[in-house]
Design a protein around this motif. Structure first.
Motif, mmCIF file in Angstrom:
data_model
loop_
_atom_site.group_PDB
_atom_site.id
_atom_site.type_symbol
_atom_site.label_atom_id
_atom_site.label_comp_id
_atom_site.label_asym_id
_atom_site.label_seq_id
_atom_site.Cartn_x
_atom_site.Cartn_y
_atom_site.Cartn_z
ATOM 1 N N ILE A 33 0.835 -1.201 0.000
ATOM 2 C CA ILE A 33 0.000 0.000 0.000
ATOM 3 C C ILE A 33 0.873 1.256 0.000
ATOM 4 O O ILE A 33 0.644 2.191 -0.766
ATOM 5 N N LYS A 34 1.903 1.279 0.846
ATOM 6 C CA LYS A 34 2.812 2.428 0.899
ATOM 7 C C LYS A 34 3.532 2.618 -0.432
ATOM 8 O O LYS A 34 3.727 3.758 -0.888
ATOM 9 N N ALA A 43 -4.023 6.079 -2.550
ATOM 10 C CA ALA A 43 -4.761 4.845 -2.808
ATOM 11 C C ALA A 43 -5.871 4.693 -1.772
ATOM 12 O O ALA A 43 -5.762 5.169 -0.651
ATOM 13 N N VAL A 44 -6.933 4.029 -2.184
ATOM 14 C CA VAL A 44 -8.071 3.776 -1.310
ATOM 15 C C VAL A 44 -8.342 2.277 -1.310
ATOM 16 O O VAL A 44 -8.316 1.634 -2.357
ATOM 17 N N THR A 45 -8.586 1.724 -0.127
ATOM 18 C CA THR A 45 -8.963 0.313 -0.040
ATOM 19 C C THR A 45 -10.443 0.215 0.311
ATOM 20 O O THR A 45 -10.985 1.078 1.002
ATOM 21 N N GLU A 46 -11.059 -0.841 -0.180
ATOM 22 C CA GLU A 46 -12.480 -1.060 0.081
ATOM 23 C C GLU A 46 -12.732 -2.563 0.213
ATOM 24 O O GLU A 46 -12.370 -3.342 -0.672
ATOM 25 N N LYS A 59 -10.343 -4.400 -2.289
ATOM 26 C CA LYS A 59 -9.926 -3.817 -3.552
ATOM 27 C C LYS A 59 -9.070 -2.595 -3.251
ATOM 28 O O LYS A 59 -9.342 -1.862 -2.308
ATOM 29 N N LEU A 60 -8.048 -2.407 -4.049
ATOM 30 C CA LEU A 60 -7.192 -1.238 -3.922
ATOM 31 C C LEU A 60 -7.395 -0.374 -5.162
ATOM 32 O O LEU A 60 -7.226 -0.851 -6.288
ATOM 33 N N PHE A 61 -7.798 0.866 -4.936
ATOM 34 C CA PHE A 61 -8.080 1.802 -6.021
ATOM 35 C C PHE A 61 -7.043 2.907 -6.051
ATOM 36 O O PHE A 61 -6.587 3.373 -5.011
#
Length: 139
Positions: A33-34, A43-46, A59-61
């Motif tokens: 993520i970093k 980045a945004v996770t959902e 999901k990583l956007f």
């Protein structure tokens, strides 16, 4: 058949539960993520529940673009990526591990692209995912 993690529909996983399930590989997920945020931007996770067979996936956007699917397993995680034609061509010409290139060659292409899943159990696997993300974002 492997045991799925986080299959109870009514309970989205917490960060503490994720840390517990992933163990030492949690650090690899945070590193990924970093990396995305440093290299490509915010980045945004959902979390999303995909049914009893798959359970909860994350999901990583990047902006509104779906970069990857994060599938937690016991002590490791799996990354799912989908590539367009240009990215597939670049992967086939790259110096990525032979098994990745062979899998891309032999994977069926769908309307949304060509999919690839990679188990991340160590830094070497993570480095491969990072290279694939560079190709995906560029294309």
């Amino acid at each position: 058949m492997e045991n799925k993690i986080f299959t109870y529909k009514l309970k989205q996983p917490t960060e503490d539960e994720l840390k517990s399930v992933l163990g030492a590989s949690y650090k690899l997920w945070i590193d990924l993520i970093k990396y995305v945020e440093t290299k490509f931007g915010s980045a945004v996770t959902e979390w999303k529940y995909y049914g009893a067979k798959s359970g909860w996936l994350q999901k990583l956007f990047l902006k509104k673009r779906n970069l990857l699917f994060f599938i937690p397993h016991s002590k490791y995680f799996r990354i799912g990526l989908v590539f367009g034609d240009n990215a597939v061509s670049e992967i086939l010409q790259s110096n990525l591990p032979k098994e990745i290139i062979e899998e891309i060659k032999n994977t069926k292409k769908y309307a949304e692209g060509t999919g690839l899943r990679i188990d991340v159990k160590n830094k070497k696997n993570l480095d491969t995912v990072k290279k694939l993300l560079q190709i995906k974002v560029k294309n």
